[in-house]
Design an enzyme around this catalytic site. Structure first.
Site, PDB file in Angstrom:
ATOM      1  N   GLU A   1      11.848  17.811 -24.205  1.00 15.38           N
ATOM      2  CA  GLU A   1      11.178  18.271 -22.972  1.00 15.38           C
ATOM      3  C   GLU A   1      11.809  19.588 -22.501  1.00 15.38           C
ATOM      4  OE1 GLU A   1       8.457  16.955 -21.857  1.00 15.38           O
ATOM      5  OE2 GLU A   1       8.473  14.781 -22.126  1.00 15.38           O
TER       6      GLU A   1
ATOM      7  N   LYS B   1       4.378  11.680 -10.898  1.00 16.36           N
ATOM      8  CA  LYS B   1       3.520  10.878 -11.783  1.00 16.36           C
ATOM      9  C   LYS B   1       4.237   9.566 -12.044  1.00 16.36           C
ATOM     10  CE  LYS B   1       0.830  14.092 -14.578  1.00 16.36           C
ATOM     11  NZ  LYS B   1       0.615  14.602 -15.938  1.00 16.36           N
TER      12      LYS B   1
ATOM     13  N   ASN C   1       1.759  19.131 -20.592  1.00 14.39           N
ATOM     14  CA  ASN C   1       1.411  18.163 -21.644  1.00 14.39           C
ATOM     15  C   ASN C   1       1.419  18.787 -23.035  1.00 14.39           C
ATOM     16  OD1 ASN C   1       0.974  16.048 -19.775  1.00 14.39           O
ATOM     17  ND2 ASN C   1      -1.011  16.947 -19.267  1.00 14.39           N
TER      18      ASN C   1
ATOM     19  N   HIS D   1       1.873  16.690 -26.094  1.00 14.83           N
ATOM     20  CA  HIS D   1       1.858  15.284 -25.674  1.00 14.83           C
ATOM     21  C   HIS D   1       0.634  14.513 -26.165  1.00 14.83           C
ATOM     22  CE1 HIS D   1       5.281  16.368 -23.306  1.00 14.83           C
ATOM     23  NE2 HIS D   1       5.324  15.230 -22.670  1.00 14.83           N
TER      24      HIS D   1
ATOM     25  N   ARG E   1       0.821  -1.238   0.000  1.00 14.19           N
ATOM     26  CA  ARG E   1       0.000   0.000   0.000  1.00 14.19           C
ATOM     27  C   ARG E   1       0.842   1.270   0.000  1.00 14.19           C
ATOM     28  NH1 ARG E   1      -3.250  -2.989   3.582  1.00 14.19           N
ATOM     29  NH2 ARG E   1      -4.975  -3.903   2.441  1.00 14.19           N
TER      30      ARG E   1
ATOM     31  N   GLU F   1      -2.751  17.818 -11.074  1.00 14.41           N
ATOM     32  CA  GLU F   1      -3.241  18.224 -12.395  1.00 14.41           C
ATOM     33  C   GLU F   1      -4.741  18.498 -12.435  1.00 14.41           C
ATOM     34  OE1 GLU F   1      -1.178  16.289 -15.685  1.00 14.41           O
ATOM     35  OE2 GLU F   1      -2.944  16.630 -16.921  1.00 14.41           O
TER      36      GLU F   1
ATOM     37  N   LYS G   1       9.480  22.942 -13.411  1.00  5.56           N
ATOM     38  CA  LYS G   1       8.593  21.810 -13.088  1.00  5.56           C
ATOM     39  C   LYS G   1       8.179  21.877 -11.624  1.00  5.56           C
ATOM     40  CE  LYS G   1       7.012  17.372 -13.846  1.00  5.56           C
ATOM     41  NZ  LYS G   1       7.049  16.156 -14.609  1.00  5.56           N
TER      42      LYS G   1
ATOM     43  N   ARG H   1      -1.016  22.259 -14.100  1.00  6.88           N
ATOM     44  CA  ARG H   1      -0.031  21.217 -14.458  1.00  6.88           C
ATOM     45  C   ARG H   1      -0.254  20.686 -15.876  1.00  6.88           C
ATOM     46  NH1 ARG H   1       2.468  16.319 -10.760  1.00  6.88           N
ATOM     47  NH2 ARG H   1       3.717  15.419 -12.442  1.00  6.88           N
TER      48      ARG H   1
ATOM     49  N   HIS I   1       9.991   8.784 -27.039  1.00 11.10           N
ATOM     50  CA  HIS I   1       9.012   9.736 -26.496  1.00 11.10           C
ATOM     51  C   HIS I   1       9.350  11.174 -26.926  1.00 11.10           C
ATOM     52  CE1 HIS I   1       6.189  11.470 -23.645  1.00 11.10           C
ATOM     53  NE2 HIS I   1       7.166  12.227 -23.155  1.00 11.10           N
TER      54      HIS I   1
ATOM     55  N   HIS J   1       1.821  11.207 -27.632  1.00  2.34           N
ATOM     56  CA  HIS J   1       1.463   9.898 -27.067  1.00  2.34           C
ATOM     57  C   HIS J   1       0.761   9.040 -28.107  1.00  2.34           C
ATOM     58  CE1 HIS J   1       1.548  11.259 -22.560  1.00  2.34           C
ATOM     59  NE2 HIS J   1       2.736  10.956 -23.022  1.00  2.34           N
TER      60      HIS J   1
HETATM   61  P1  NAD Z   1      14.289   5.225 -21.063  1.00  4.63           P
HETATM   62  O1  NAD Z   1      14.079   5.144 -19.624  1.00  4.63           O
HETATM   63  O2  NAD Z   1      13.790   4.109 -21.905  1.00  4.63           O
HETATM   64  O3  NAD Z   1      15.839   5.432 -21.337  1.00  4.63           O
HETATM   65  C1  NAD Z   1      16.285   5.513 -22.670  1.00  4.63           C
HETATM   66  C2  NAD Z   1      17.375   4.469 -22.964  1.00  4.63           C
HETATM   67  O4  NAD Z   1      18.587   4.943 -22.423  1.00  4.63           O
HETATM   68  C3  NAD Z   1      17.135   3.107 -22.355  1.00  4.63           C
HETATM   69  O5  NAD Z   1      17.626   2.142 -23.243  1.00  4.63           O
HETATM   70  C4  NAD Z   1      17.986   3.137 -21.095  1.00  4.63           C
HETATM   71  O6  NAD Z   1      18.388   1.850 -20.697  1.00  4.63           O
HETATM   72  C5  NAD Z   1      19.152   3.946 -21.557  1.00  4.63           C
HETATM   73  N1  NAD Z   1      19.870   4.707 -20.541  1.00  4.63           N
HETATM   74  C6  NAD Z   1      19.348   5.407 -19.513  1.00  4.63           C
HETATM   75  N2  NAD Z   1      20.292   6.113 -18.896  1.00  4.63           N
HETATM   76  C7  NAD Z   1      21.456   5.846 -19.529  1.00  4.63           C
HETATM   77  C8  NAD Z   1      22.772   6.292 -19.363  1.00  4.63           C
HETATM   78  N3  NAD Z   1      23.096   7.221 -18.459  1.00  4.63           N
HETATM   79  N4  NAD Z   1      23.729   5.786 -20.185  1.00  4.63           N
HETATM   80  C9  NAD Z   1      23.405   4.897 -21.154  1.00  4.63           C
HETATM   81  N5  NAD Z   1      22.159   4.463 -21.382  1.00  4.63           N
HETATM   82  C10 NAD Z   1      21.183   4.934 -20.568  1.00  4.63           C
HETATM   83  O7  NAD Z   1      13.627   6.547 -21.686  1.00  4.63           O
HETATM   84  P2  NAD Z   1      13.464   8.055 -21.164  1.00  4.63           P
HETATM   85  O8  NAD Z   1      13.451   8.865 -22.389  1.00  4.63           O
HETATM   86  O9  NAD Z   1      14.371   8.371 -20.064  1.00  4.63           O
HETATM   87  O10 NAD Z   1      11.991   8.044 -20.536  1.00  4.63           O
HETATM   88  C11 NAD Z   1      10.863   7.839 -21.333  1.00  4.63           C
HETATM   89  C12 NAD Z   1       9.717   7.455 -20.438  1.00  4.63           C
HETATM   90  O11 NAD Z   1       9.469   8.505 -19.513  1.00  4.63           O
HETATM   91  C13 NAD Z   1       8.420   7.228 -21.190  1.00  4.63           C
HETATM   92  O12 NAD Z   1       7.836   6.049 -20.722  1.00  4.63           O
HETATM   93  C14 NAD Z   1       7.560   8.412 -20.805  1.00  4.63           C
HETATM   94  O13 NAD Z   1       6.198   8.119 -20.813  1.00  4.63           O
HETATM   95  C15 NAD Z   1       8.054   8.682 -19.414  1.00  4.63           C
HETATM   96  N6  NAD Z   1       7.795  10.049 -18.949  1.00  4.63           N
HETATM   97  C16 NAD Z   1       7.241  10.200 -17.724  1.00  4.63           C
HETATM   98  C17 NAD Z   1       7.000  11.456 -17.225  1.00  4.63           C
HETATM   99  C18 NAD Z   1       6.459  11.621 -15.845  1.00  4.63           C
HETATM  100  O14 NAD Z   1       6.140  12.747 -15.447  1.00  4.63           O
HETATM  101  N7  NAD Z   1       6.355  10.573 -15.074  1.00  4.63           N
HETATM  102  C19 NAD Z   1       7.340  12.601 -17.979  1.00  4.63           C
HETATM  103  C20 NAD Z   1       7.927  12.413 -19.240  1.00  4.63           C
HETATM  104  C21 NAD Z   1       8.154  11.131 -19.723  1.00  4.63           C
HETATM  105  N1  GLY Z   2       5.283  15.267 -17.662  1.00  3.63           N
HETATM  106  C1  GLY Z   2       4.021  15.801 -17.334  1.00  3.63           C
HETATM  107  C2  GLY Z   2       3.786  15.964 -15.871  1.00  3.63           C
HETATM  108  O1  GLY Z   2       4.612  15.597 -15.071  1.00  3.63           O
HETATM  109  O2  GLY Z   2       2.759  16.446 -15.487  1.00  3.63           O
END
Ligand code: NAD
Ligand code: GLY
Length: 394
Positions: free
Chosen positions: A185, A143, A245, A248, A121, A237, A227, A241, A265, A252
């Site tokens: 971003e 998030k 997006n 996005h 939980r 949101e 942020k 907030r 992404h 998405h």
């Molecule tokens: P990711 O986590 O897939 O990382 C990209 C690639 O880089 C992967 O292959 C990873 O293994 C590799 N990698 C990571 N760090 C590394 C490093 N220092 N050296 C070498 N390789 C490395 O992708 P991302 O772009 O970081 O994140 C995308 C995700 O984030 C999506 O799922 C998206 O929906 C999510 N997201 C979430 C929010 C939120 O607010 N929670 C906001 C924006 C995006």
């Molecule tokens: N990346 C969008 C949010 O965190 O609200």
């Protein structure tokens, strides 16, 4: 080390940004008064690079970590992988006083954060983002969640970390394509919140692409400040907030149509942001000249700014957009920008208008995994200058 605070009353937390910050993980977890046992969730790329440094730092400060490594890539953001993490944590008898460390990019952060939000939980968690995208966006704000076949991030929670630790040195091993995707971003913050920051990116892009340490630290810190400001005002949101997006809704949907494969992404939201800027110019007051500045900045980074789709893909794109969380009463709601550095949310946009802007052709359209497109542009330009005079501040 720079510190930015996310101000959420008793759930406030620091974002620490600096070169070599990972070696201070244990000490910072002690300061955050976390329990002794933890699961370090990472992926198959990041684990071999930084897993042992993270574990060593934690052990030095008296913590008892176990490492859980999931396959790298968006497909790990699934309920199946969540369930495997629960099983491993239960097998290691991690109790409610334990915490989770998310060591990796946004995929690991969203996944591990969701595991932490729901295991027993809810237990505490710490974000150690290792991609640019995760450092400037996904690790901050709480998030967390995973994807369903029907769409992205459709299962999730708001669960704030206790600490975010951004080690800028981890970005040196990040593949170039991933770094550029993270810049999508970064640019977003300029468009929606800070015109002067947008201008700074235009003027200093070559240094940023060379990962100049001083500039990188400033840029990551400014993004985190923006942020933190937005999340501090609207954690869950209910309003403001939503501006985060920008681009996005389309982004998405593109990711879903291509099954989270062809487009990263950041690449998908690059197309989405240019389309959103075009819609802003047609449906709001965003100047047409600034649409071109936005497009040019993405292009100079080497990110795609348009897309070519077949008939069945258009249908899938429309369907995916209608599944977006920003739909209410059947109308797809968009974030639009009135001028550089300002944005507002909740604008219903008819599908025909979305399709019309996406159909306009204006340059190269595909992701550029080789980086050749960017390099050519970089060599041809010292810096990108805005065409108009100084932009207004928000
Ligand atoms: P990711 O986590 O897939 O990382 C990209 C690639 O880089 C992967 O292959 C990873 O293994 C590799 N990698 C990571 N760090 C590394 C490093 N220092 N050296 C070498 N390789 C490395 O992708 P991302 O772009 O970081 O994140 C995308 C995700 O984030 C999506 O799922 C998206 O929906 C999510 N997201 C979430 C929010 C939120 O607010 N929670 C906001 C924006 C995006
Ligand atoms: N990346 C969008 C949010 O965190 O609200």
């Amino acid at each position: 080390m720079r510190t930015v605070t996310v101000a959420l009353g008793s759930r406030s937390y620091p974002i620490l940004i600096g070169e070599g910050a990972l070696s201070k993980l244990g000490r910072q977890c002690t300061s955050a008064a976390l329990g002794k046992r933890c699961a370090v969730i990472t992926d198959t790329h990041v684990g071999p690079l930084f897993g042992s440094s993270a574990l060593e730092s934690l052990r030095k400060s008296g913590f008892d970590p176990v490492q859980i490594t999931v396959p790298a890539g968006e497909k790990s953001k699934s309920l199946d992988v969540v369930s495997k993490c629960y099983d491993l944590m239960a097998a290691h008898r991690l109790e409610r006083t334990a915490f989770v460390v998310a060591l990796g990019g946004g995929v690991v952060g969203d996944l591990a954060g969701f595991v932490a939000a729901t295991y027993l939980r809810g237990i505490a968690f710490v974000q150690v983002p290792t991609t640019l995208l995760a450092q400037v966006d996904s690790s901050v704000g709480g998030k967390v969640g995973v994807n369903l076949k029907a769409g992205k991030n459709l299962v999730g929670a708001f669960h704030q970390p206790r600490l975010v630790l951004c080690d800028l040195r981890t970005l040196s091993t990040l593949p170039d394509r991933e770094f550029r995707a993270g810049l999508a971003e970064v640019i977003k913050y300029g468009v929606i919140f800070d015109a002067a920051f947008f201008e700074k990116l235009e003027s200093n892009l070559p240094s940023l692409l060379r990962k100049s340490p001083k500039l990188l630290a400033e840029v990551v810190a400014r993004c985190c400040e923006i942020k933190a400001e937005v999340v501090g005002q609207d954690e869950t949101e209910t309003g403001l907030r939503a501006i985060l997006n920008f681009g996005h809704t389309i982004g998405h949907a593109i990711e879903a149509v291509f099954r989270y494969g062809a487009y990263l992404h950041g690449e998908a939201i690059s197309i989405g942001q240019v389309a959103a800027a075009m819609l802003s110019s047609r449906m709001s007051t965003f100047p047409a000249a600034d649409v071109e500045r936005v497009r040019r900045l993405f292009e100079h980074v080497g990110l795609p700014t348009q897309i070519t789709l077949g008939d069945s893909q258009w249908k899938k794109l429309e369907a995916a957009m209608r599944l977006d969380k920003k739909v209410s009463g059947g109308a797809v709601k968009f974030v639009l920008s009135e001028r550089l550095g300002a944005a507002s949310w909740g604008h219903p946009v008819p599908w025909d208008r979305v399709r019309a802007v996406l159909c306009e052709t204006h340059g190269p359209s595909r992701p550029d995994p080789s980086g050749k497109q960017r390099l050519t542009k970089l060599f041809n330009s010292q810096a990108i200058r805005p065409q108009s005079s100084r932009t207004r501040r928000p």
